[in-house]
Design a protein around this motif. Sequence first.
Motif, PDB file in Angstrom:
ATOM      1  N   HIS A 107       0.815  -1.212   0.000  1.00 29.95           N
ATOM      2  CA  HIS A 107       0.000   0.000   0.000  1.00 29.95           C
ATOM      3  C   HIS A 107       0.849   1.263   0.000  1.00 29.95           C
ATOM      4  O   HIS A 107       0.337   2.353  -0.219  1.00 29.95           O
ATOM      5  N   ASP A 108       2.153   1.123   0.236  1.00 30.93           N
ATOM      6  CA  ASP A 108       3.023   2.294   0.383  1.00 30.93           C
ATOM      7  C   ASP A 108       3.105   3.168  -0.869  1.00 30.93           C
ATOM      8  O   ASP A 108       3.240   4.379  -0.768  1.00 30.93           O
ATOM      9  N   LYS A 110       0.869   4.103  -2.809  1.00 34.38           N
ATOM     10  CA  LYS A 110      -0.260   5.026  -2.857  1.00 34.38           C
ATOM     11  C   LYS A 110      -0.334   5.895  -1.609  1.00 34.38           C
ATOM     12  O   LYS A 110      -1.031   6.900  -1.588  1.00 34.38           O
ATOM     13  N   ALA A 111       0.360   5.493  -0.551  1.00 39.53           N
ATOM     14  CA  ALA A 111       0.242   6.172   0.737  1.00 39.53           C
ATOM     15  C   ALA A 111       1.013   7.485   0.769  1.00 39.53           C
ATOM     16  O   ALA A 111       2.101   7.591   0.213  1.00 39.53           O
ATOM     17  N   ARG A 114       2.952   6.657   6.523  1.00 44.47           N
ATOM     18  CA  ARG A 114       2.662   5.414   7.244  1.00 44.47           C
ATOM     19  C   ARG A 114       3.139   5.572   8.679  1.00 44.47           C
ATOM     20  O   ARG A 114       4.320   5.814   8.920  1.00 44.47           O
ATOM     21  N   LEU A 132      -2.170   4.216   7.467  1.00 46.06           N
ATOM     22  CA  LEU A 132      -1.645   4.712   6.194  1.00 46.06           C
ATOM     23  C   LEU A 132      -2.506   5.858   5.718  1.00 46.06           C
ATOM     24  O   LEU A 132      -3.740   5.781   5.746  1.00 46.06           O
ATOM     25  N   VAL A 136      -5.435   4.909  -0.103  1.00 50.44           N
ATOM     26  CA  VAL A 136      -4.992   3.516  -0.051  1.00 50.44           C
ATOM     27  C   VAL A 136      -6.199   2.600   0.140  1.00 50.44           C
ATOM     28  O   VAL A 136      -7.215   2.996   0.697  1.00 50.44           O
TER      29      VAL A 136
END
Length: 188
Positions: A107-108, A110-111, A114, A132, A136
């Motif tokens: 997911h990072d 799009k994040a 975090r 996040l 996401v």
Amino acid sequence: MSGIICMVMSCNHPPTPRPRGYFRIDLPQKKYQLFDKPGYPYTFEYPVYANIVKDTVFFDTIPENPYWINIVFPGLNGKIYLTYKIISKKQPLQTLLNQVFEMTDQHDYKADYRDEIRIHTPYHVDGIFFSLGGDVASAKQFFVTDSTRHFLRGALYFYAVPNADSLAPVNRFVEQDMWHLIHTLRWK
């Protein structure tokens, strides 16, 4: 005649666009009930406005054990997927931790950010809660373990296009429920 004057005067102003808005979401009142099914290796409290559904499918296969469940929020169009694993020589703790971080890392891209918050309760429940930011698919995730036998991962998903602004109130609302689950979790 006065109606015509009002119409003429009101037509002289340029149109003003309205700010984009989102649907109002009526959130239920917080109240919890106990999940304590015989044979399950854990117990916890979950919201009365949610349902527990046994997870029977994992990417077109059967889950590896019968303790995978979902907490379904019908009024919010969301679901917390709870995946339970037994720590063993075949599945050591480090392997399970690596899997969790790999899934969260997906997911990072799009994040926007975090945050990782450490979890420690008096009931031998330790882990990390992931928040996040941005658009996401799963903005709230966690894992908890006793580090010797039990491992539980949770991930919140909504059946909606990931839009951080419109989902923010619901994410915050269900995040409280996730924290309540974690703090009431007991291993059997």
